[in-house]
Design a protein around this motif. Structure first.
Motif, PDB file in Angstrom:
ATOM      1  N   LEU A   1      39.789  31.926  35.637  1.00  0.00           N
ATOM      2  CA  LEU A   1      38.660  32.450  36.403  1.00  0.00           C
ATOM      3  C   LEU A   1      37.942  33.612  35.731  1.00  0.00           C
ATOM      4  CD1 LEU A   1      40.714  32.197  39.674  1.00  0.00           C
ATOM      5  CD2 LEU A   1      38.894  30.628  38.966  1.00  0.00           C
TER       6      LEU A   1
ATOM      7  N   GLU B   1      38.253  39.596  37.979  1.00  0.00           N
ATOM      8  CA  GLU B   1      39.564  40.255  37.887  1.00  0.00           C
ATOM      9  C   GLU B   1      40.444  40.009  39.112  1.00  0.00           C
ATOM     10  OE1 GLU B   1      38.764  44.379  37.062  1.00  0.00           O
ATOM     11  OE2 GLU B   1      38.153  43.978  34.993  1.00  0.00           O
TER      12      GLU B   1
ATOM     13  N   PRO C   1      43.046  34.907  36.913  1.00  0.00           N
ATOM     14  CA  PRO C   1      41.855  35.738  36.725  1.00  0.00           C
ATOM     15  C   PRO C   1      41.874  36.364  35.333  1.00  0.00           C
ATOM     16  CG  PRO C   1      43.434  36.855  38.152  1.00  0.00           C
ATOM     17  CD  PRO C   1      44.016  35.513  37.833  1.00  0.00           C
ATOM     18  N   THR C   2      40.720  36.568  34.742  1.00  0.00           N
ATOM     19  CA  THR C   2      40.652  37.119  33.381  1.00  0.00           C
ATOM     20  C   THR C   2      39.744  38.347  33.275  1.00  0.00           C
ATOM     21  OG1 THR C   2      38.735  35.798  32.715  1.00  0.00           O
ATOM     22  CG2 THR C   2      40.921  34.797  32.410  1.00  0.00           C
ATOM     23  N   GLY C   3      38.786  38.477  34.185  1.00  0.00           N
ATOM     24  CA  GLY C   3      37.822  39.559  34.048  1.00  0.00           C
ATOM     25  C   GLY C   3      36.957  39.444  32.807  1.00  0.00           C
ATOM     26  N   MET C   4      36.928  38.265  32.185  1.00  0.00           N
ATOM     27  CA  MET C   4      36.219  38.109  30.911  1.00  0.00           C
ATOM     28  C   MET C   4      34.897  37.356  31.025  1.00  0.00           C
ATOM     29  SD  MET C   4      39.541  37.231  28.505  1.00  0.00           S
ATOM     30  CE  MET C   4      38.594  36.877  27.011  1.00  0.00           C
ATOM     31  N   GLY C   5      34.521  36.946  32.220  1.00  0.00           N
ATOM     32  CA  GLY C   5      33.255  36.243  32.393  1.00  0.00           C
ATOM     33  C   GLY C   5      33.203  34.970  31.576  1.00  0.00           C
TER      34      GLY C   5
END
Lengths: 178, 178, 178, 178
Positions: free
Chosen positions: B72, B75, B89-93
């Protein structure tokens, strides 16, 4: 109806002694018993012990739907320990630690060196509830019972055993954390 | 005995028409039927259709151990589609697309715009076998049957339907790809 | 002849008091005076103070080739402080902290909350020499003079002022670190 | 007054022929002549040629403040080509390509294989203006003059030479892109 599984991150060192292995094993086991999946860095030491504990708990309880996930350093994911069922290769090396703690709805720390310290502090920044196993020593024990800074009103929870840790995390997930 | 599940990445656009939704649904279903887990970007369109197909195949076949994974953008991982069981979740867009294709032992592309094109070309770089569904159009259809460059001796496989795609990928995984 | 500039990472909190601002400013200034470029997280607090110190040192000394770099959280890089000359957007949020410390040949920590703690511990893992400014307090002061674990034979250097910090780092870069 | 330097990303293959090297060299040179800094992947082929062109243009014009940046695959940054002044190690391997295109206010593509194709398509997703050098062939030439999808109203600009490419990008940056 949601099919979403909540994961709990287990963090801790790669080189550990027998008592710490046992504690990490119990943490993995407790995570499954409480209905969560497990996520970790996927290699040896605490990561292997927790994954093994989770794996054997799944067999013992006849549970098949709760995954044991490893967020891995390389681009192929081939070097994971044998208890990892779902390998997520990242090719990011040490920087994948951010993803390990982000993947959990809560984080349980066992022992640990500088890598674990970075993971505890990132878990804090991402607002995840964190429990630290006091008997296993390491950085987890050093920050147990303390707040890492003033951005959150809680502390790293000081747990005496795996059951205390998972109960704290489960409660926090249910009622909202950080 | 290894407990490791092989995942197949499904990639494709967020905004799709009904025929493409049906194709992606069939791809998700075929992945489970052939004993793989599914990984995708976790949101709408092709990602949702494939995850739904996989989810309903699991119910139909009584399979519980093959996960449906979403890698995803944010975050927290809260915005995933309802069929995602394991959210990472990665928070990396957009940059998390590299992880989506890396997570699969093989990649199946359905339709797709520039995001899918970047994923196909990264899958190629990571040495993953790639199958493209010709009937769904988009970038997948444009590169189907072609090599992306001379670094590999194979091509993007041109599949007429989900079954052809998964059979190609399964064969490649068994005998080595790239 | 190499044209490569050595960068020094400055890490520390976003919300700081006046004395800490002054210390961070001096660190930025000292970095330029010793012939290094500066890299930081690119926003307010310690990051801004250090970048301002570096910027004014460049003007004062007539130096133009040593860059002031910000490794930024978002995908556009527009929100950097005004002293950042080279913005590197990442779209990775907090996880970009790994890149901030990786970009420096050495790391200087000033004050700091949980984010700084994660950066100090990642710098340790990446083998970068780390100096911590004792007078600014925060996590930097708490770990100053201590080893973070047994994987390295050195400690986080306890510096009383900017000049001590940069001299330590420069010496370590010259002769090899941790 | 802002001190911020605008960077232009140059992307293209590692293994190139002499005419392509010359074109990439001219692109690097033109970037400096128009007052921009250069960012690239930091290694050989198009990356080296462009960095060399930029480096020699800096000497020729007496410009010192425009940096030549390499966003690098490994965690140390030691393997960059000799013209890179500012190395940003990432430890992310191929996934750092997202950061290479994100770092530029605009992107110029020269030749290229699957890696370049992934960069062009990510640049498109990040809303960066993209110019492709037609005479250098490769994926850049294949998509030159075309839109990658319907999410943007422009196309990849088809440039016959370095000057055309940089003029297009400079104009887009001035008046807003994508």
């Amino acid at each position: 109806m949601t099919r979403r599984v909540q994961l709990i991150s287990v963090i801790g060192g790669r080189w550990i002694d027998e008592p710490t292995y046992k504690i990490a094993y119990n943490v993995g086991s407790a995570i499954i018993e409480h209905g969560f999946g497990l996520v970790c860095g996927g290699y040896g030491g605490v990561m292997e012990a927790a994954a093994k504990g989770a794996s054997e708990a799944k067999v013992r309880l006849g549970i098949t739907h709760l995954p044991i996930v490893g967020i891995l350093k390389d681009e192929t994911g081939k070097a994971a320990n044998q208890y990892i069922e779902v390998g997520i290769p990242t090719g990011m090396g040490v920087a994948r630690n951010a993803l390990v703690v982000m993947a959990g709805s809560g984080v349980i720390a066992v022992g640990g060196m500088s890598g674990t310290l970075s993971e505890i502090s990132m878990a804090w920044q991402y607002g995840r509830p964190v429990a630290a196993l006091v008997p296993a020593g390491g950085w987890a024990a050093k920050v147990a019972g303390e707040p890492l800074d003033t951005t959150r009103s809680d502390s790293v929870f000081a747990a005496e055993n795996a059951e205390e840790a998972i109960k704290y995390i489960a409660e926090k997930i249910l009622h909202g954390a950080g």
